[in-house]
Design a protein around this motif. Sequence first.
Motif, PDB file in Angstrom:
ATOM      1  N   VAL A  12       0.896  -1.178  -0.036  1.00  0.00           N
ATOM      2  CA  VAL A  12       0.123   0.104   0.158  1.00  0.00           C
ATOM      3  C   VAL A  12       1.090   1.196  -0.075  1.00  0.00           C
ATOM      4  O   VAL A  12       0.678   2.275  -0.731  1.00  0.00           O
ATOM      5  CB  VAL A  12      -0.859  -0.091   1.200  1.00  0.00           C
ATOM      6  CG1 VAL A  12      -1.867   1.222   1.125  1.00  0.00           C
ATOM      7  CG2 VAL A  12      -1.754  -1.381   1.067  1.00  0.00           C
ATOM      8  N   ALA A  13       2.091   1.072   0.713  1.00  0.00           N
ATOM      9  CA  ALA A  13       2.898   2.538   0.795  1.00  0.00           C
ATOM     10  C   ALA A  13       3.527   2.355  -0.599  1.00  0.00           C
ATOM     11  O   ALA A  13       3.615   3.965  -0.866  1.00  0.00           O
ATOM     12  CB  ALA A  13       3.966   2.052   1.846  1.00  0.00           C
ATOM     13  N   GLY A  14       3.743   1.124  -1.059  1.00  0.00           N
ATOM     14  CA  GLY A  14       4.490   1.581  -2.583  1.00  0.00           C
ATOM     15  C   GLY A  14       3.481   1.943  -3.549  1.00  0.00           C
ATOM     16  O   GLY A  14       4.010   2.885  -4.490  1.00  0.00           O
ATOM     17  N   ALA A  15       2.379   1.928  -3.358  1.00  0.00           N
ATOM     18  CA  ALA A  15       1.309   2.588  -4.341  1.00  0.00           C
ATOM     19  C   ALA A  15       0.996   4.029  -4.029  1.00  0.00           C
ATOM     20  O   ALA A  15       0.043   4.693  -4.458  1.00  0.00           O
ATOM     21  CB  ALA A  15      -0.180   1.891  -4.099  1.00  0.00           C
ATOM     22  N   ARG A  16       1.730   4.533  -2.829  1.00  0.00           N
ATOM     23  CA  ARG A  16       1.637   5.919  -2.432  1.00  0.00           C
ATOM     24  C   ARG A  16       0.009   6.354  -1.974  1.00  0.00           C
ATOM     25  O   ARG A  16      -0.444   7.242  -2.312  1.00  0.00           O
ATOM     26  CB  ARG A  16       2.265   6.831  -3.505  1.00  0.00           C
ATOM     27  CG  ARG A  16       3.524   6.641  -3.651  1.00  0.00           C
ATOM     28  CD  ARG A  16       4.054   7.607  -4.788  1.00  0.00           C
ATOM     29  NE  ARG A  16       5.482   7.731  -5.039  1.00  0.00           N
ATOM     30  CZ  ARG A  16       6.392   8.286  -4.207  1.00  0.00           C
ATOM     31  NH1 ARG A  16       6.154   8.971  -3.231  1.00  0.00           N
ATOM     32  NH2 ARG A  16       7.754   7.955  -4.634  1.00  0.00           N
ATOM     33  N   ALA A  17      -0.326   5.352  -1.227  1.00  0.00           N
ATOM     34  CA  ALA A  17      -1.542   5.375  -0.650  1.00  0.00           C
ATOM     35  C   ALA A  17      -1.717   6.147   0.535  1.00  0.00           C
ATOM     36  O   ALA A  17      -0.750   6.644   1.019  1.00  0.00           O
ATOM     37  CB  ALA A  17      -2.365   3.890  -0.460  1.00  0.00           C
ATOM     38  N   HIS A  18      -2.904   6.924   0.836  1.00  0.00           N
ATOM     39  CA  HIS A  18      -2.899   7.880   2.027  1.00  0.00           C
ATOM     40  C   HIS A  18      -2.708   6.959   3.427  1.00  0.00           C
ATOM     41  O   HIS A  18      -3.027   5.721   3.443  1.00  0.00           O
ATOM     42  CB  HIS A  18      -4.335   8.238   2.237  1.00  0.00           C
ATOM     43  CG  HIS A  18      -4.522   9.419   3.271  1.00  0.00           C
ATOM     44  ND1 HIS A  18      -4.514   9.113   4.584  1.00  0.00           N
ATOM     45  CD2 HIS A  18      -4.481  10.686   3.000  1.00  0.00           C
ATOM     46  CE1 HIS A  18      -4.751  10.151   5.339  1.00  0.00           C
ATOM     47  NE2 HIS A  18      -4.679  10.994   4.591  1.00  0.00           N
ATOM     48  N   PRO A  19      -1.869   7.424   4.307  1.00  0.00           N
ATOM     49  CA  PRO A  19      -1.503   7.056   5.261  1.00  0.00           C
ATOM     50  C   PRO A  19      -2.587   6.165   6.223  1.00  0.00           C
ATOM     51  O   PRO A  19      -2.533   5.181   6.801  1.00  0.00           O
ATOM     52  CB  PRO A  19      -0.783   7.740   6.318  1.00  0.00           C
ATOM     53  CG  PRO A  19      -0.160   8.701   5.462  1.00  0.00           C
ATOM     54  CD  PRO A  19      -1.321   8.914   4.059  1.00  0.00           C
ATOM     55  N   GLY A  20      -3.680   6.917   6.043  1.00  0.00           N
ATOM     56  CA  GLY A  20      -5.054   6.550   6.957  1.00  0.00           C
ATOM     57  C   GLY A  20      -5.538   4.930   6.108  1.00  0.00           C
ATOM     58  O   GLY A  20      -5.810   4.266   6.782  1.00  0.00           O
ATOM     59  N   LEU A  21      -5.252   4.953   4.859  1.00  0.00           N
ATOM     60  CA  LEU A  21      -5.393   3.652   4.306  1.00  0.00           C
ATOM     61  C   LEU A  21      -4.719   2.436   4.755  1.00  0.00           C
ATOM     62  O   LEU A  21      -5.210   1.341   4.937  1.00  0.00           O
ATOM     63  CB  LEU A  21      -5.474   3.609   2.611  1.00  0.00           C
ATOM     64  CG  LEU A  21      -5.918   2.474   2.152  1.00  0.00           C
ATOM     65  CD1 LEU A  21      -7.217   2.102   2.395  1.00  0.00           C
ATOM     66  CD2 LEU A  21      -5.697   2.914   0.396  1.00  0.00           C
TER      67      LEU A  21
END
Length: 240
Positions: free
Chosen positions: A37-46
């Motif tokens: 999820v972090a690699g997809a640069r998603a929001h930290p809340g996600l």
Amino acid sequence: MGGSDEDTGTGAGDYVKSLVFGGLDGIITTFAIVATVAGARAHPGLVLLMGAANLVADALSMGIGDYLSERAEDEYVASEQRRELAELRNGKRPEKVRKLKRVYEKAGLSTADAKKCVDALSTVDDVLVAHTMMARLQLVPPDDWLGEEQDEDEDELLSLAAKKGATTAASFVLFGAMPLLAYYATVATSVAPTPERMFIASCLVTTSTLVALGSAKARLTAQPVAESALGMVINGGAAA
């Protein structure tokens, strides 16, 4: 000091598998979610939402699965004990005595010593069945063949299988939360957190958690700490 014939073991060995199984799976699974999820640069809340949902759902799944598998194994062993006892009492005693003698002879006992040993065991059916299961079937029978009463302080409402399941679930949550906490600690403490920085922090804490899990395993199994920790890091890193 007077001698004692009581078992001096801590009982921790019953839970080593559950601790390592739950902890390692928790670390790897949560780190994989954070990395993806972090690699997809998603929001930290996600990342937090998905990581927390994974911790709860997988911990319950792992704990219940461990409990059910332990119960299934216990039921299988009990059924084998009943089968062996029925065969012993239905005319197969000579065959079972002969086979057990052969096992002890292969283990290094002389023919005479093996005969003495098995002849003594065969005076009590439950004892003969128990040793047959351990020596020939590689199964550990229930403790009732020992003829001892259960300890009075033993919690009868919580079986060993349930305790193992709870250990697996708790280990999954405890160790699995570390990569997630590292990610959010970076968000909370950095002036300008970047996905790369948060990922690196998660990697470092994940490695440290693997070392901690390996060290805990070493203490419970009386193995060298460095070797156990290194092995855990290598295996965990390869899986992640």
